[in-house]
Design a protein around this motif. Sequence first.
Motif, mmCIF file in Angstrom:
data_model
loop_
_atom_site.group_PDB
_atom_site.id
_atom_site.type_symbol
_atom_site.label_atom_id
_atom_site.label_comp_id
_atom_site.label_asym_id
_atom_site.label_seq_id
_atom_site.Cartn_x
_atom_site.Cartn_y
_atom_site.Cartn_z
ATOM 1 N N VAL A 1 0.843 -1.205 0.000
ATOM 2 C CA VAL A 1 0.000 0.000 0.000
ATOM 3 C C VAL A 1 0.879 1.256 0.000
ATOM 4 N N LEU A 2 1.900 1.259 0.872
ATOM 5 C CA LEU A 2 2.742 2.459 0.979
ATOM 6 C C LEU A 2 3.552 2.685 -0.294
ATOM 7 N N VAL A 3 4.076 1.603 -0.853
ATOM 8 C CA VAL A 3 4.862 1.745 -2.097
ATOM 9 C C VAL A 3 3.950 2.257 -3.215
ATOM 10 N N THR A 4 2.755 1.699 -3.293
ATOM 11 C CA THR A 4 1.820 2.120 -4.349
ATOM 12 C C THR A 4 1.492 3.601 -4.207
ATOM 13 N N GLU A 5 1.193 4.031 -2.978
ATOM 14 C CA GLU A 5 0.835 5.431 -2.751
ATOM 15 C C GLU A 5 2.008 6.364 -3.089
ATOM 16 N N LEU A 6 3.217 5.916 -2.707
ATOM 17 C CA LEU A 6 4.403 6.751 -2.911
ATOM 18 C C LEU A 6 4.779 6.849 -4.392
ATOM 19 N N ILE A 7 4.596 5.774 -5.129
ATOM 20 C CA ILE A 7 5.069 5.777 -6.524
ATOM 21 C C ILE A 7 3.936 6.100 -7.508
ATOM 22 N N GLN B 1 8.486 5.775 7.296
ATOM 23 C CA GLN B 1 9.876 6.219 7.131
ATOM 24 C C GLN B 1 10.692 5.196 6.348
ATOM 25 N N THR B 2 10.437 3.914 6.621
ATOM 26 C CA THR B 2 11.201 2.851 5.934
ATOM 27 C C THR B 2 10.947 2.914 4.427
ATOM 28 N N VAL B 3 9.666 3.013 4.062
ATOM 29 C CA VAL B 3 9.343 3.020 2.631
ATOM 30 C C VAL B 3 9.892 4.287 1.977
ATOM 31 N N ARG B 4 9.808 5.410 2.685
ATOM 32 C CA ARG B 4 10.375 6.657 2.139
ATOM 33 C C ARG B 4 11.867 6.489 1.845
ATOM 34 N N ARG B 5 12.559 5.807 2.780
ATOM 35 C CA ARG B 5 14.007 5.607 2.619
ATOM 36 C C ARG B 5 14.307 4.815 1.335
ATOM 37 N N PHE B 6 13.369 3.963 0.946
ATOM 38 C CA PHE B 6 13.582 3.109 -0.234
ATOM 39 C C PHE B 6 13.102 3.762 -1.531
ATOM 40 N N LYS B 7 12.606 5.001 -1.447
ATOM 41 C CA LYS B 7 11.937 5.597 -2.612
ATOM 42 C C LYS B 7 12.800 5.546 -3.883
ATOM 43 N N GLU B 8 14.059 5.977 -3.736
ATOM 44 C CA GLU B 8 14.913 6.045 -4.934
ATOM 45 C C GLU B 8 15.122 4.656 -5.529
#
Length: 433
Positions: free
Chosen positions: A83-89, A103-110
């Motif tokens: 869910v978080l990855v989908t929302e972020l990307i 915070q963890t998913v944000r750290r992996f954004k790049e």
Amino acid sequence: MSKFNHSVKVPTQYRATAKILRTALEKQKSIKSLIFEERHARVRSLQAVLKHYSDNRGAVDQAIEDTGLLTENPNLDPSLAKVLVTELIFGRKQLNGESKPVQTVRRFKEKLQQALTGALTKEEVFKPRYVRINTNLLSIADALEYLASEQWRRKELPADASYPDFLAAIKSLEEDEFMTDINVASVLIFHPKTAYYWASQDFVRSKKFILQSKGTCLAAELLDPPPGSTVLDMCAAPGMKTVHLCNVMENKGRIYAVEQSGDRYKTLCNITDAAGCKIVTPILGDALTMDSNSCPDVEYILVDPSCSGNGMQNRISVVDEQKDDDRLFKLAGLQAKILSHAMRAFPNVKRIAYCTCSLWQEENEKVVQFCLQVNPSFKLLSGKKALRNKWQSVGDSEIANIGKKCLYCRPDSDLTDGIFLALFEKRREGDED
Ligand SMILES: C[S@@+](CC[C@H](N)C(=O)[O-])C[C@H]1O[C@@H](n2cnc3c(N)ncnc32)[C@H](O)[C@@H]1O
């Protein structure tokens, strides 16, 4: 010491969405019914994230695996991660709050973005926003004037533009541009990014504009009942095509709109009423029991029965939909029964349009083939010809004398929902194919 403050809670909307996704994946349940059961106030935002996930499932899952997001963070719940990855990307492209999972998913954004570069996502299929003018309430000329006053720029094509030229023009629409459709004059086409804008636009709320995928507008266009005629819409709710038929008939004549489900019948009554339909007689009942006594003088019939719906692009699904032969067999049986009834029970009928939002032959060409075999007094007309050849996708040419005359709307090539259409005409004496 951990740099995370574990007391910061994951926002409720992410938790609620992850719960729905987890249940859907584990129990292979329908997302739609799970959302319906969910009492979370922001159902719309849940729906949006789940739709993005359903459209990009393969890519999101692969990116999570390739970046090691879950292996490096074993305490991160897999459904919440999705869910978080989908929302972020794919969604709002930002996450709320400072909880540990966020915070963890944000750290992996790049890393996630890199992993997704080049991945084939369903959203790469260009999905324009189609908006149909409800000419019961607003003329096409007034609608165009209104759009100009709202600073929308109209992109016009030369009169001799071909269907491929038209598709290419849609794909290069700018976000503030729109086009009118090449097949249905009352359909306007906007950039996909305007979808959220149109969802709550004033003219949409007042039913002057109707959000209706272009493919579903071809049924009334093909049937083309003249003003003053008598039409039977055999499977009418929620009423999108009933309203369109009413527009084609300039709100003159009569439309019997039959629906067998009580709840859907109420929706049909509400929608046709709000859309300014003056000629619709809604009937709660089974289309198979209708005849020239209950619906006298019927000349044109629309048959749009329940179907597998596998052509619909707005379906939210997180499990692979397998072809279910038993279900298709039952659906095709009902579809053939209703279409055959349309061909037999109304002596004054001139034309019948049959459509489904399915891409399976069993519900489409096969139903047409069967009904023509048992009802030789009808012939199939060329749908492509009816659209002045401004069309490409047709049925299976292996089904002789049938496939080529039927129309398909294919999401990838026609940029609309997957729809099948067939147009029949009652033979006159001495008529050849
Ligand atoms: C695909 S939907 C129709 C959509 C509708 N034409 C529109 O454009 O909004 C099929 C509808 O047919 C209804 N239906 C199915 N079998 C029926 C029957 N035998 N008699 C009347 N309605 C039926 C279903 O309840 C459902 O509402």
